[in-house]
Design an enzyme around this catalytic site. Structure first.
Site, PDB file in Angstrom:
ATOM      1  N   SER A 201     -14.437  19.750 -13.043  1.00 11.62           N
ATOM      2  CA  SER A 201     -12.980  19.860 -13.152  1.00 11.62           C
ATOM      3  C   SER A 201     -12.548  21.314 -13.183  1.00 11.62           C
ATOM      4  O   SER A 201     -13.302  22.193 -13.654  1.00 11.62           O
ATOM      5  CB  SER A 201     -12.560  19.181 -14.458  1.00 11.62           C
ATOM      6  OG  SER A 201     -11.236  19.502 -14.780  1.00 11.62           O
TER       7      SER A 201
ATOM      8  N   TYR B 137     -12.760  18.717 -23.606  1.00 12.61           N
ATOM      9  CA  TYR B 137     -13.034  18.046 -22.328  1.00 12.61           C
ATOM     10  C   TYR B 137     -13.648  19.040 -21.323  1.00 12.61           C
ATOM     11  O   TYR B 137     -14.687  18.772 -20.719  1.00 12.61           O
ATOM     12  CB  TYR B 137     -11.729  17.451 -21.779  1.00 12.61           C
ATOM     13  CG  TYR B 137     -11.814  17.063 -20.336  1.00 12.61           C
ATOM     14  CD1 TYR B 137     -12.459  15.902 -19.954  1.00 12.61           C
ATOM     15  CD2 TYR B 137     -11.274  17.881 -19.341  1.00 12.61           C
ATOM     16  CE1 TYR B 137     -12.563  15.548 -18.615  1.00 12.61           C
ATOM     17  CE2 TYR B 137     -11.362  17.534 -18.010  1.00 12.61           C
ATOM     18  CZ  TYR B 137     -12.008  16.375 -17.650  1.00 12.61           C
ATOM     19  OH  TYR B 137     -12.115  16.041 -16.332  1.00 12.61           O
TER      20      TYR B 137
ATOM     21  N   LYS C 120     -17.604  19.474 -19.398  1.00 16.71           N
ATOM     22  CA  LYS C 120     -17.889  19.645 -17.963  1.00 16.71           C
ATOM     23  C   LYS C 120     -18.777  20.871 -17.742  1.00 16.71           C
ATOM     24  O   LYS C 120     -19.703  20.856 -16.934  1.00 16.71           O
ATOM     25  CB  LYS C 120     -16.589  19.766 -17.161  1.00 16.71           C
ATOM     26  CG  LYS C 120     -15.732  18.507 -17.191  1.00 16.71           C
ATOM     27  CD  LYS C 120     -16.404  17.353 -16.453  1.00 16.71           C
ATOM     28  CE  LYS C 120     -15.643  16.065 -16.545  1.00 16.71           C
ATOM     29  NZ  LYS C 120     -16.313  14.925 -15.941  1.00 16.71           N
TER      30      LYS C 120
HETATM   31  C1  WQD Z   1       0.576  18.487 -14.179  1.00 12.49           C
HETATM   32  C2  WQD Z   1       1.839  19.310 -14.425  1.00 12.49           C
HETATM   33  C3  WQD Z   1       2.445  19.472 -16.745  1.00 12.49           C
HETATM   34  C4  WQD Z   1       3.377  15.259 -17.311  1.00 12.49           C
HETATM   35  C5  WQD Z   1      -5.051  17.873 -16.223  1.00 12.49           C
HETATM   36  C6  WQD Z   1      -6.328  18.466 -16.721  1.00 12.49           C
HETATM   37  C7  WQD Z   1      -7.222  18.756 -15.566  1.00 12.49           C
HETATM   38  C8  WQD Z   1      -7.424  17.516 -14.742  1.00 12.49           C
HETATM   39  C9  WQD Z   1      -6.124  16.986 -14.289  1.00 12.49           C
HETATM   40  C10 WQD Z   1      -9.211  16.059 -15.366  1.00 12.49           C
HETATM   41  C11 WQD Z   1       1.713  20.224 -15.629  1.00 12.49           C
HETATM   42  C12 WQD Z   1       3.493  18.732 -15.952  1.00 12.49           C
HETATM   43  C13 WQD Z   1       3.014  16.456 -16.754  1.00 12.49           C
HETATM   44  C14 WQD Z   1       4.741  15.073 -17.704  1.00 12.49           C
HETATM   45  C15 WQD Z   1       5.229  17.292 -16.946  1.00 12.49           C
HETATM   46  N1  WQD Z   1      -8.037  16.466 -15.487  1.00 12.49           N
HETATM   47  N2  WQD Z   1       3.908  17.462 -16.574  1.00 12.49           N
HETATM   48  N3  WQD Z   1       5.599  16.109 -17.486  1.00 12.49           N
HETATM   49  O1  WQD Z   1      -2.568  19.261 -17.090  1.00 12.49           O
HETATM   50  O2  WQD Z   1      -2.408  20.158 -14.736  1.00 12.49           O
HETATM   51  O3  WQD Z   1      -4.368  18.852 -15.447  1.00 12.49           O
HETATM   52  O4  WQD Z   1      -5.303  16.750 -15.416  1.00 12.49           O
HETATM   53  O5  WQD Z   1     -10.141  16.595 -14.862  1.00 12.49           O
HETATM   54  O6  WQD Z   1      -8.416  19.206 -16.066  1.00 12.49           O
HETATM   55  O7  WQD Z   1      -6.038  19.655 -17.430  1.00 12.49           O
HETATM   56  O8  WQD Z   1      -2.275  17.669 -15.105  1.00 12.49           O
HETATM   57  O9  WQD Z   1      -0.875  15.784 -14.473  1.00 12.49           O
HETATM   58  O10 WQD Z   1      -1.078  16.389 -16.928  1.00 12.49           O
HETATM   59  O11 WQD Z   1       0.196  17.894 -15.410  1.00 12.49           O
HETATM   60  O12 WQD Z   1       6.056  18.205 -16.793  1.00 12.49           O
HETATM   61  O13 WQD Z   1       5.151  14.022 -18.229  1.00 12.49           O
HETATM   62  O14 WQD Z   1       2.904  18.412 -14.735  1.00 12.49           O
HETATM   63  O15 WQD Z   1       3.027  20.317 -17.683  1.00 12.49           O
HETATM   64  O16 WQD Z   1       2.408  21.403 -15.325  1.00 12.49           O
HETATM   65  P1  WQD Z   1      -2.835  19.092 -15.676  1.00 12.49           P
HETATM   66  P2  WQD Z   1      -1.013  16.833 -15.515  1.00 12.49           P
END
Ligand code: WQD
Length: 317
Positions: A116, A140, A144
């Site tokens: 990841s 997490y 990895k």
């Molecule tokens: C994406 C963007 C949020 C929800 C995570 C892990 C990464 C990988 C993928 C596993 C961010 C914004 C989100 C919401 C929002 N996981 N957001 N409102 O955090 O980039 O990545 O998932 O391997 O390791 O860190 O993904 O989809 O949670 O967020 O504004 O209700 O959307 O702040 O900028 P993230 P995400």
């Protein structure tokens, strides 16, 4: 070629199995169905219902003429890993050791592992290449990194060749609708948007609009799950050709803001998407974008989905 797909009923795993079958390979799914779905199992693939913590069962599955293993089964919610590290240690670390030990015992020498972008932590520069320091800021992400380190040793000591695929933001679903079972309790942006579109949630909360980005919201690199699946098959073939162990980022290099994802959704649905601005979410980097040059040159991988609108369309279908 016969591939054991551990976690093959899950979100990315089911797409990997589809890609393997489409390419004429044999696939056996090993999954405990704790987050994967029975409905995601393809009739053309074998299935063993089992937990990665059940070492004897895992070893028996490995002894079934398996040429390569794709290991996806893991706990994957960043926030939960900080609240319940024991759960992540058990599933992701003990599980990882079990997979490697079962491979060593059964003499299976090719492993493709779901890593990841979380291994990098807060980016020091972007686009992030594979040389970027590993500095996870979640338990997490730490699990990895640890598996990547374990694989280095099992390569050296047991000759198991591995490929770690560091996914950026996996998104979308098979465009042909082949995958029916969706993630339970979605935590990621696109599944949450789907719930809003379906009327299961009132609005999308956008976490922070005061970042130093073009519209103040966070930039991410959304990569389509079918493109990820294709990379797994390329990685297996590369290992079975005798190439050395390697690590690849899988992203599009194309950074998209949360607001742009919301706008793409409105274009796809033709309706306004209700949004509310909320405070920043702790631990969110402003920008997370991959360099995928290495995957392109050494794996021959090129993502097909380069437009966020196309990705959103498959998510909402
Ligand atoms: C994406 C963007 C949020 C929800 C995570 C892990 C990464 C990988 C993928 C596993 C961010 C914004 C989100 C919401 C929002 N996981 N957001 N409102 O955090 O980039 O990545 O998932 O391997 O390791 O860190 O993904 O989809 O949670 O967020 O504004 O209700 O959307 O702040 O900028 P993230 P995400």
């Amino acid at each position: 070629m016969k591939v054991l797909v551990i976690g093959g009923a899950g979100y990315i795993g089911s797409h990997v199995v589809k890609e393997l079958l489409d390419r004429g390979a044999q696939a056996v799914v090993y999954d405990d169905l704790s987050s994967g779905h029975k409905i995601n199992l393809f009739p053309g693939a074998g299935f063993v219902e089992g937990d990665i913590l059940d070492y004897p069962k895992l070893k028996t599955a490995m002894e079934d003429g398996i040429d390569a293993v794709v290991y996806l089964a893991a706990k994957k919610a960043v926030g939960e890993s900080m609240e319940n590290p024991e759960l992540y240690a058990e599933n992701n670390l003990i599980g990882a050791v079990n997979v490697l030990n079962a491979m060593a015992k059964s003499n299976v020498k090719a492993l493709v592992f779901s890593s990841s972008a979380a291994v990098y932590g807060m980016p020091e520069y972007w686009p992030i290449d594979e040389e970027h320091p590993l500095n996870p800021i979640s338990f997490y992400g730490f699990t990895k990194v640890e598996m990547e380190r374990l694989m280095e040793w099992y390569d050296r000591l047991r000759g198991i060749k591995y490929t770690a695929l560091r996914y950026f933001n996996a998104a979308g679903y098979d465009a042909g609708g082949a995958i029916k079972g969706r993630d339970r309790n979605p935590q990621n942006l696109l599944p949450i948007i789907r719930e809003v579109v379906d009327g299961k949630r009132e609005c999308l909360q956008i976490f922070g609009n005061d970042y130093e980005t073009r519209d103040g919201t966070c930039v991410r690199d959304y990569v389509h799950v079918s493109d990820l699946a294709a990379a797994h098959v390329l990685a297996i073939n590369r290992l079975l050709e005798g190439k050395p162990s390697a690590v690849f980022n899988l992203g599009t290099t194309n950074g998209v803001t949360v607001q742009e994802v919301a706008a793409a959704t409105e274009k796809v649905t033709g309706k306004p998407l209700p949004v509310r601005y909320a405070p920043r979410r702790p631990g969110d980097p402003a920008v997370l974008v991959a360099s995928n040059r290495k995957a392109e040159t050494e794996l021959g991988w090129k993502p097909v989905y380069t437009s966020i609108e196309d990705i959103v369309r498959t998510e909402l279908a």
